[in-house]
Design a protein around this motif. Structure first.
Motif, PDB file in Angstrom:
ATOM      1  N   ILE A   1     -10.412   2.994  -1.300  1.00  0.00           N
ATOM      2  CA  ILE A   1     -10.155   1.704  -1.689  1.00  0.00           C
ATOM      3  C   ILE A   1     -11.261   0.556  -1.430  1.00  0.00           C
TER       4      ILE A   1
ATOM      5  N   GLY B   1       0.834  -1.164  -0.181  1.00  0.00           N
ATOM      6  CA  GLY B   1       0.007   0.032  -0.070  1.00  0.00           C
ATOM      7  C   GLY B   1       0.931   1.326   0.054  1.00  0.00           C
TER       8      GLY B   1
ATOM      9  N   MET C   1      -8.089   3.631  -5.238  1.00  0.00           N
ATOM     10  CA  MET C   1      -7.009   2.631  -5.508  1.00  0.00           C
ATOM     11  C   MET C   1      -7.418   1.228  -5.757  1.00  0.00           C
TER      12      MET C   1
ATOM     13  N   GLN D   1      -1.630   2.212 -13.945  1.00  0.00           N
ATOM     14  CA  GLN D   1      -1.943   3.300 -13.321  1.00  0.00           C
ATOM     15  C   GLN D   1      -0.989   3.313 -12.018  1.00  0.00           C
TER      16      GLN D   1
ATOM     17  N   LEU E   1      -1.304   2.721   2.635  1.00  0.00           N
ATOM     18  CA  LEU E   1      -1.625   4.151   1.774  1.00  0.00           C
ATOM     19  C   LEU E   1      -1.639   4.979   3.055  1.00  0.00           C
TER      20      LEU E   1
ATOM     21  N   PHE F   1      -9.738   0.894 -11.246  1.00  0.00           N
ATOM     22  CA  PHE F   1      -8.899   1.630 -10.630  1.00  0.00           C
ATOM     23  C   PHE F   1      -8.796   3.076 -11.367  1.00  0.00           C
ATOM     24  N   ASP F   2      -8.970   4.269 -10.546  1.00  0.00           N
ATOM     25  CA  ASP F   2      -8.763   5.520 -10.946  1.00  0.00           C
ATOM     26  C   ASP F   2      -7.590   6.158 -10.093  1.00  0.00           C
ATOM     27  N   VAL F   3      -6.345   6.014 -10.394  1.00  0.00           N
ATOM     28  CA  VAL F   3      -5.457   6.714  -9.599  1.00  0.00           C
ATOM     29  C   VAL F   3      -5.462   8.175  -9.449  1.00  0.00           C
TER      30      VAL F   3
ATOM     31  N   TYR G   1      -7.814   8.961  -0.220  1.00  0.00           N
ATOM     32  CA  TYR G   1      -7.641   7.606  -1.080  1.00  0.00           C
ATOM     33  C   TYR G   1      -9.160   7.082  -0.563  1.00  0.00           C
TER      34      TYR G   1
ATOM     35  N   MET H   1      -3.191  -5.238 -13.328  1.00  0.00           N
ATOM     36  CA  MET H   1      -4.894  -4.904 -13.468  1.00  0.00           C
ATOM     37  C   MET H   1      -5.151  -3.509 -13.494  1.00  0.00           C
ATOM     38  N   SER H   2      -4.432  -2.544 -13.052  1.00  0.00           N
ATOM     39  CA  SER H   2      -4.630  -1.144 -13.444  1.00  0.00           C
ATOM     40  C   SER H   2      -4.214  -0.682 -14.797  1.00  0.00           C
ATOM     41  N   ASN H   3      -3.748  -1.421 -15.516  1.00  0.00           N
ATOM     42  CA  ASN H   3      -3.180  -0.973 -16.891  1.00  0.00           C
ATOM     43  C   ASN H   3      -2.028   0.196 -16.618  1.00  0.00           C
TER      44      ASN H   3
ATOM     45  N   GLY I   1     -11.042  -1.650  -5.996  1.00  0.00           N
ATOM     46  CA  GLY I   1     -11.185  -2.715  -6.775  1.00  0.00           C
ATOM     47  C   GLY I   1     -10.061  -4.118  -6.022  1.00  0.00           C
ATOM     48  N   HIS I   2     -10.468  -4.635  -4.982  1.00  0.00           N
ATOM     49  CA  HIS I   2      -9.524  -5.836  -4.876  1.00  0.00           C
ATOM     50  C   HIS I   2     -10.679  -6.995  -4.333  1.00  0.00           C
TER      51      HIS I   2
ATOM     52  N   HIS J   1     -11.930  -5.245 -10.603  1.00  0.00           N
ATOM     53  CA  HIS J   1     -10.775  -4.538 -10.477  1.00  0.00           C
ATOM     54  C   HIS J   1     -10.755  -3.086 -11.083  1.00  0.00           C
TER      55      HIS J   1
ATOM     56  N   SER K   1     -11.262   1.572 -18.050  1.00  0.00           N
ATOM     57  CA  SER K   1     -10.309   2.206 -17.069  1.00  0.00           C
ATOM     58  C   SER K   1      -8.815   1.294 -17.066  1.00  0.00           C
ATOM     59  N   SER K   2      -8.824  -0.093 -17.143  1.00  0.00           N
ATOM     60  CA  SER K   2      -7.790  -0.676 -17.172  1.00  0.00           C
ATOM     61  C   SER K   2      -7.486  -1.441 -18.451  1.00  0.00           C
TER      62      SER K   2
END
Lengths: 325, 326
Positions: free
Chosen positions: B66, A69, B114, A108, B130, B107-109, B64, A104-106, B116-117, B105, B96-97
């Motif tokens: 998650i 993390g 963070m 990111q 984090l 994600f959008d940093v 954040y 998985m985040s491509n 989708g797990h 899963h 998004s991925s």
């Protein structure tokens, strides 16, 4: 060039990283007040403080997950796993999280995480504390695995591991911490995926890593007295894996044994053996051999444990069995 | 105290819009799954919308979020583009991925979302990390970590609460107790029964239980928790009691619960209907305005489906991209 022991080389690498990069911090069990189970982080708590040398509760999944993390947020954590055996309690965080997040985040997310894990047998620690899991991790896409065998590589590979934006398992063999070797004062790195020839020879190739480098070198010396010159290749990293250096050597020697401390069944040695079959089949004078630890839980008794781990004698016997019927 | 006294009208309308967006989005996902445009596992957030919307409304942009695999609601509440989310569910290159993550899963940093797990409780240690990063850097960011009642029996739940409390980390643990861990009723999985928030007290984390079907109650609890956590006092724990109106995933025949139970929740505890009716009763927003929002939300989801349908599949060349960061 000054001579130092492997433990000192790793200490140097950690200190250098702590001093040059404020994103670096250490996490682990008993790395601070206790000074580290194998004394690698001795004095660090006093030197760097408890924010950067973080003694953790005994919670391997929590430690590896928290480090992952923090890495996701741009820090560069370095985890010490007291032994690689304890990583089974945190393997989900390595395999399902740290290894997967970039893909998985491509792209990111990056996970610049180093997990230093003490591996290997020979310490009379019996079945739960003497295993070699570095080969398992090496089969996971998204993870890199380094297996240094001497002080030069320990420092050079650790520098590469810390600079890498991916999770790296840095497997330190417990029986090699005291091994001495030359380490230059000038900056250098050992890149991943570059095996090194430890001993040149034209008659047989011994491909190996970690503590088995020395067992193989010992076998090579004995073979030399019988007029057989073995080439010993230290893989240095299992993922990425440099099969080219092994294949090049086999083209010259036409014979090869893969030597690994781990159990035989499903061992990483089979991956290397398979690669040699595929790439150098026509150059082989016989089958690619494997000398692995026997498929037994590590016994406590010294005589029994020694019998379970590959020895120079076994390497020579296997060579004779395969190539001199 | 009336709703109008606590919140302004724009925010009320926005909370409604977000919940309705998630509802319409999720119901459409169900349809697209039957059409086989969406594949794999699909876990819908229908019935739980007030939790994500109320809680995430309490955050700053640089905080954040998650969560677990039931993540569409949180992603949308965090501001992810519905087009990009739907395209990901369709497995398209514009997702998004890039079609590699799928429903579980997201994600959008760029929005601090963070993931989708998809391993139960796996996101809790990540949330701790984090938060640790934020604390080490002396940033006053907060990590809001969503998880379900199923995660509470995992070791990582306990490890993470211990870490966060021990190191006074800025985490809001937001438990979505929807009464079932997949098909197992929480009472059948947890010693101590259905009310889980007391578990946090074992780690000296202040905890409270709220009605997760009431978006304003969720928001109020989240605002308070976020404020406390941001001030550096350590983590907080909020248990939102909620219910999923649909199965665990779309493959779930729901043999473990009575139809009447689901109907009762739907008719009496629908977070969107209840909120709308309360606002109408207080004459804060008129019926026609709600209708306008509903229409707009449906258009957004229609457009998301159209975008996803028209988007290209990822190229085979992308198969090996991003296994490792460069």
């Amino acid at each position: 060039m000054p001579e130092i022991i492997t433990r000192e080389a790793i200490r140097l690498g950690l200190q250098e990283a702590l001093e040059s990069d404020d994103r670096v911090f250490l996490m682990g069990e008993d790395i601070g007040a206790y000074q580290g189970s194998y004394a690698v982080t001795k004095g660090f708590l006093e030197q760097y403080g408890d924010e950067r040398v973080r003694d953790c509760p005994i919670a391997e999944s929590g430690i590896i997950g928290a480090a992952t993390g923090a890495a996701m947020a741009g820090m560069r954590p370095i985890v010490e796993m007291m032994t690689i055996n304890f990583m089974l309690l945190g393997i989900d965080q390595v395999v399902n999280h740290a290894a997967k997040l970039s893909y998985m985040s491509n792209g990111q997310i990056q996970v610049p995480l180093v997990i230093r894990a003490v591996t290997g047998g020979g310490g009379r620690l019996a079945a739960t504390h003497s295993q070699n899991f570095e080969g398992w991790f090496a089969s996971v896409p998204g993870v890199k695995v380094a297996v240094p065998s001497d002080p030069y590589d320990a420092l050079g590979l650790l520098r590469t591991a810390i600079a890498d934006p991916n999770p790296v398992i840095f497997a330190e063999h417990s029986m090699l911490y005291g091994r001495r070797g030359e380490v230059p004062e000038e900056p250098y790195v050992v890149p991943f995926g570059e095996a090194i020839v430890r001993r040149e020879g034209a008659d047989v190739t011994l491909a190996t890593y970690g503590r088995m480098v020395y067992t193989s070198l010992e076998a090579a010396e004995t073979l030399s007295t019988r007029g057989i010159e073995a080439e010993v290749i230290d893989l240095r990293t299992l993922n990425p894996l440099d099969t080219d250096t092994v294949v090049q050597s086999v083209r010259k020697t036409n014979r090869v044994l893969v030597v690994e401390e781990n159990w035989r069944t499903g061992a990483f040695s089979a991956e290397i053996a398979s690669a040699v079959h595929e790439e150098a089949f026509d150059d082989l004078d016989g089958p690619v051999g494997r000398v692995n630890g026997f498929d037994v839980p590590a016994p406590y008794n010294a005589k029994l444990e020694d019998a379970s781990i590959p020895t120079a004698e076994r390497i020579i016997e296997e060579l004779e069995r395969l190539y001199n019927p | 105290m009336t709703i109008a006294e606590t919140l302004d009208k724009t925010l009320i309308a926005d909370l409604y819009r977000q919940m309705q967006l998630i509802r319409v989005f999720e119901e459409r996902c169900n349809v697209e799954y039957q059409r086989q445009n969406i594949k794999g596992f699909l876990h819908l957030y229908v019935g739980e919308e007030a939790v994500a919307v109320g809680a995430i409304s309490a955050l700053r942009e640089d905080d954040y979020v998650i969560t677990s695999y039931r993540d569409h609601g949180h992603a949308l509440a965090r501001g992810m583009e519905p087009n990009v989310v739907m395209a990901e569910l369709f497995g398209k290159a514009t997702g998004s991925s890039g079609g590699k993550g799928g429903s579980m899963h997201l994600f959008d940093v760029s929005r601090g979302f963070m993931g989708g797990h998809a391993i139960v409780a796996g996101q809790l240690p990540l949330a701790v990390g984090l938060a640790l990063a934020a604390k080490i850097r002396k940033e006053d960011k907060v990590v809001m970590c969503f998880f379900g009642d199923g995660a509470v029996a995992e070791g990582e739940f306990h490890e993470s609460l211990n870490f966060a409390s021990l190191w006074k980390l800025p985490v809001v643990f937001l438990l979505e107790n929807n009464l079932y861990g997949m098909g197992t009723q929480v009472e059948r999985a947890r010693a101590g029964g259905r009310d889980i928030f007391t578990a946090a007290e074992a780690y000296s984390i202040p905890a409270l239980q709220i009605n997760g079907q009431d978006v304003l109650e969720v928001r109020e609890a989240a605002v308070e928790a976020v404020q406390k956590v941001r001030s550096g006092e350590g983590p907080a724990f909020v248990e939102a009691m909620t219910y999923r109106f649909r199965g665990h995933s779309v493959a779930d025949p729901q043999a473990y619960r009575e139809r009447d139970e689901v109907d009762e929740w739907r008719s009496q505890n629908d977070p969107i209907n209840n909120f709308r009716n309360a606002i109408l009763a207080q004459e804060i927003i008129e019926e026609t305005e709600f209708e306008g929002i509903d229409k707009q939300v449906t258009e957004v989801v229609d457009e998301a489906v159209r975008f996803a349908e028209e988007s290209p599949e990822p190229s085979i060349d992308s198969l090996f991209d991003n296994i490792y960061a460069e």
